[in-house]
Scaffold this motif. Structure first.
Motif, PDB file in Angstrom:
ATOM      1  N   VAL A   1      26.066   4.433  -3.806  1.00 35.56           N
ATOM      2  CA  VAL A   1      24.665   4.122  -4.094  1.00 35.56           C
ATOM      3  C   VAL A   1      24.124   3.246  -2.962  1.00 35.56           C
ATOM      4  O   VAL A   1      24.854   2.358  -2.641  1.00 35.56           O
ATOM      5  CB  VAL A   1      25.311   3.627  -5.225  1.00 35.56           C
TER       6      VAL A   1
ATOM      7  N   LEU B   1      20.522  -0.474 -11.078  1.00 33.62           N
ATOM      8  CA  LEU B   1      20.549   0.624 -11.529  1.00 33.62           C
ATOM      9  C   LEU B   1      19.038   0.893 -12.691  1.00 33.62           C
ATOM     10  O   LEU B   1      19.433   2.144 -12.921  1.00 33.62           O
ATOM     11  CB  LEU B   1      21.357   0.869 -12.209  1.00 33.62           C
TER      12      LEU B   1
ATOM     13  N   GLN C   1      27.086   0.351  -9.789  1.00 33.47           N
ATOM     14  CA  GLN C   1      27.285  -1.473  -9.503  1.00 33.47           C
ATOM     15  C   GLN C   1      27.880  -1.976  -8.114  1.00 33.47           C
ATOM     16  O   GLN C   1      27.787  -2.917  -7.672  1.00 33.47           O
ATOM     17  CB  GLN C   1      26.779  -1.979 -10.638  1.00 33.47           C
ATOM     18  N   ARG C   2      29.725  -1.976  -9.104  1.00 35.02           N
ATOM     19  CA  ARG C   2      30.085  -2.458  -7.734  1.00 35.02           C
ATOM     20  C   ARG C   2      30.655  -1.859  -7.281  1.00 35.02           C
ATOM     21  O   ARG C   2      31.093  -2.318  -6.005  1.00 35.02           O
ATOM     22  CB  ARG C   2      30.844  -3.630  -8.968  1.00 35.02           C
ATOM     23  N   MET C   3      31.005  -0.805  -7.266  1.00 32.31           N
ATOM     24  CA  MET C   3      32.229  -0.383  -6.328  1.00 32.31           C
ATOM     25  C   MET C   3      30.538   1.465  -5.286  1.00 32.31           C
ATOM     26  O   MET C   3      31.549   1.879  -4.153  1.00 32.31           O
ATOM     27  CB  MET C   3      32.613   1.200  -6.983  1.00 32.31           C
ATOM     28  N   LYS C   4      29.760   1.021  -5.613  1.00 34.96           N
ATOM     29  CA  LYS C   4      28.400   1.840  -4.628  1.00 34.96           C
ATOM     30  C   LYS C   4      28.578   3.725  -4.679  1.00 34.96           C
ATOM     31  O   LYS C   4      28.855   3.491  -3.823  1.00 34.96           O
ATOM     32  CB  LYS C   4      28.224   1.156  -3.719  1.00 34.96           C
TER      33      LYS C   4
END
Lengths: 322, 322
Positions: A279, A314, B274-277
């Motif tokens: 991401v 997202l 979101q947090r670990m991408k």
């Protein structure tokens, strides 16, 4: 006032920054992709700052600024105006040191961004969405708190901090021919210039920019800073103009600045998510978009590509309709 | 026909598989997240098979099957029926060996999935979307080609191949108290059981399953295989039932199977992005969803979490409306 030359950070400042911030940042991994190597004819090394603390490289410069303050100054905290990764990063850094972080943000900024800053411990003061209001409110906050202003990129402590990223990249790869990073205000690129001109002066430094926010490209051609008023691009980290400290590095050390269209940026972003399973922000896709667009500049070379951050909404991905 | 006991793979088979497949797979990284550690009270180690070749752990078993064939058998190629990661993985493995891979897929499968299989060199034969048609078409393909059938999970070579994943995980961490992985047909979990029961028998093995496809959970409670006909879940890799070879491992070595609702799975997926991408499939979010739901089972423990794959349709993310 000191003259410019005496203020420019040296590689010693980068080394000192690296020692100072090491406990608070990740030494992020370098990923490779046989798919992208085949597609581009280059050998690409992706430095993944999207996995960095607070989700972006900006935490390097922010931590260097925060942890470099003497105790008296630190007590009063730090302050900035930003609604992006610098606000998150400065809040994170201040939180680790246990000092206040004041962030001036437009009242109209998305609630999710405000929540993210608060999640890292930042204290938000809202302003109206105009430069006049922002400056007035920021001056009031600084006056009231005595907090140290840390500019998102036109700050020598921040530039020295960003220089630690390309230092790691060189340590993690077995030699590179070129490094490419997105350019907005020029903090990351300036850090690359500072570090590489000292430890690897043969490495070519390229910047990548949205066509629709190509002020750095035009500045480099013109030989002086050109600032656009309100560029519109999906790469929302890259809308800000160069300032005197980053212009020093860009004008002296950057080989070339390539640009890509909005659609090319979105396509490169989606392709990276699909193939590398990471991401990353639209801004990070600009370098790959330009490598795909100008393959002759990179073919056969070992190229470091800096993936600058991963803080994406997202619910609003740029390839989704609406 | 050989009796069951003599057919069950041993840890020697895992070691042999690892040596056999090493040139064709990634030793995927193990990521940690201070955010998720704080959130769960456990210390989590995410084994990122979403970064694996062909985007999923299934390439381990597929490569072990393909590269274990003798030359005469290999010449005729391999065949399977799957529209998921096994089809991609078997196509990739066959491509690396330079032999044909025949994949029977429903005519109605998404064009993107067909394109992905063809992208890895697989040859698709379409069937009607029914078990009768699939079996008839598959029999015809095997008859015509003499290709070796490689079942997605009920295949001892495949199970031994999947066992290499938890072997790496143990090498990459400094001891674990538990490992958790999603369970569909049970190939990954069987590989974990095979490996861990040999090299780390004190490590508890948990499986995680969607509430709406909880056949493995019910099977474990009932003491025999229960197969659901057509479960509906966002975790589309987990709809298939256990078979005799995977049931052997699940029934003997799995401590417990936890389930999570569709919303819990989607929330855990989005939070991980979101947090670990990292880009990962809905199936991979089921373990984290259950850790968040049953924290008392994991609190204070060092837990390996297997992120099984990253092949997602980015145009149809489960948290997007429509």
């Amino acid at each position: 006032m000191k003259d410019m030359a005496s203020m420019i950070p040296t590689f010693d400042d980068v080394v000192a920054a690296h020692r100072r911030i090491a406990p608070y940042i990740h030494r992020t991994p370098v990923l490779t992709s046989s798919y992208f190597n085949e597609l581009t004819g280059a050998e690409l090394f992706f430095k993944c700052e999207n996995f960095q603390k607070a989700g972006a490289f900006k935490v390097r410069g922010a931590c260097n600024a925060v942890f470099g303050l003497d105790d008296d100054k630190a007590k009063k905290g730090v302050a900035t105006h930003s609604s992006g990764n610098h606000a998150l990063s400065l809040s994170y850094a201040a939180g680790r040191r246990g000092i206040p972080c004041h962030v001036v943000m437009p009242r109209t900024a998305p609630e999710a961004k405000k929540a993210a800053v608060r999640g890292y411990g930042g204290q938000i003061t809202e302003c109206e969405p105009s430069t006049t209001s922002r400056e007035a409110v920021f001056a009031e906050v600084q006056e009231r708190t005595g907090a140290e202003f840390v500019h998102p990129y036109n700050d020598l402590r921040v530039i020295a901090g960003q220089g630690t990223c390309s230092r790691e990249l060189m340590e993690q790869t077995d030699g590179l021919d070129a490094v490419i990073a997105p350019i907005g205000g020029g903090g990351m690129i300036s850090g690359c210039c500072l570090t590489l001109s000292n430890i690897a002066p043969d490495v070519q430094i390229y910047a990548a920019e949205p066509e629709q926010a190509d002020d750095a490209c035009r500045s480099l051609k013109a030989g002086h800073i050109i600032a656009d008023d309100a560029p519109v691009t999906v790469a929302d980290g890259l809308k800000v103009p160069l300032k005197e400290n980053t212009w020093h590095f860009v004008s002296n050390y950057v080989t070339d600045i390539f640009t890509a269209s909005e659609q090319e940026i979105i396509d490169a972003m989606k392709l990276t998510w699909q193939r590398m399973k990471i991401v990353m922000e639209p801004s990070c896709a600009v370098p790959l978009a330009t490598i795909l667009k100008y393959p002759e500049a990179f073919r056969g070379k070992r190229v470091g590509v800096i993936i600058t951050g991963g803080n994406v909404d997202l619910d609003r991905l740029p390839w989704m309709a609406g």
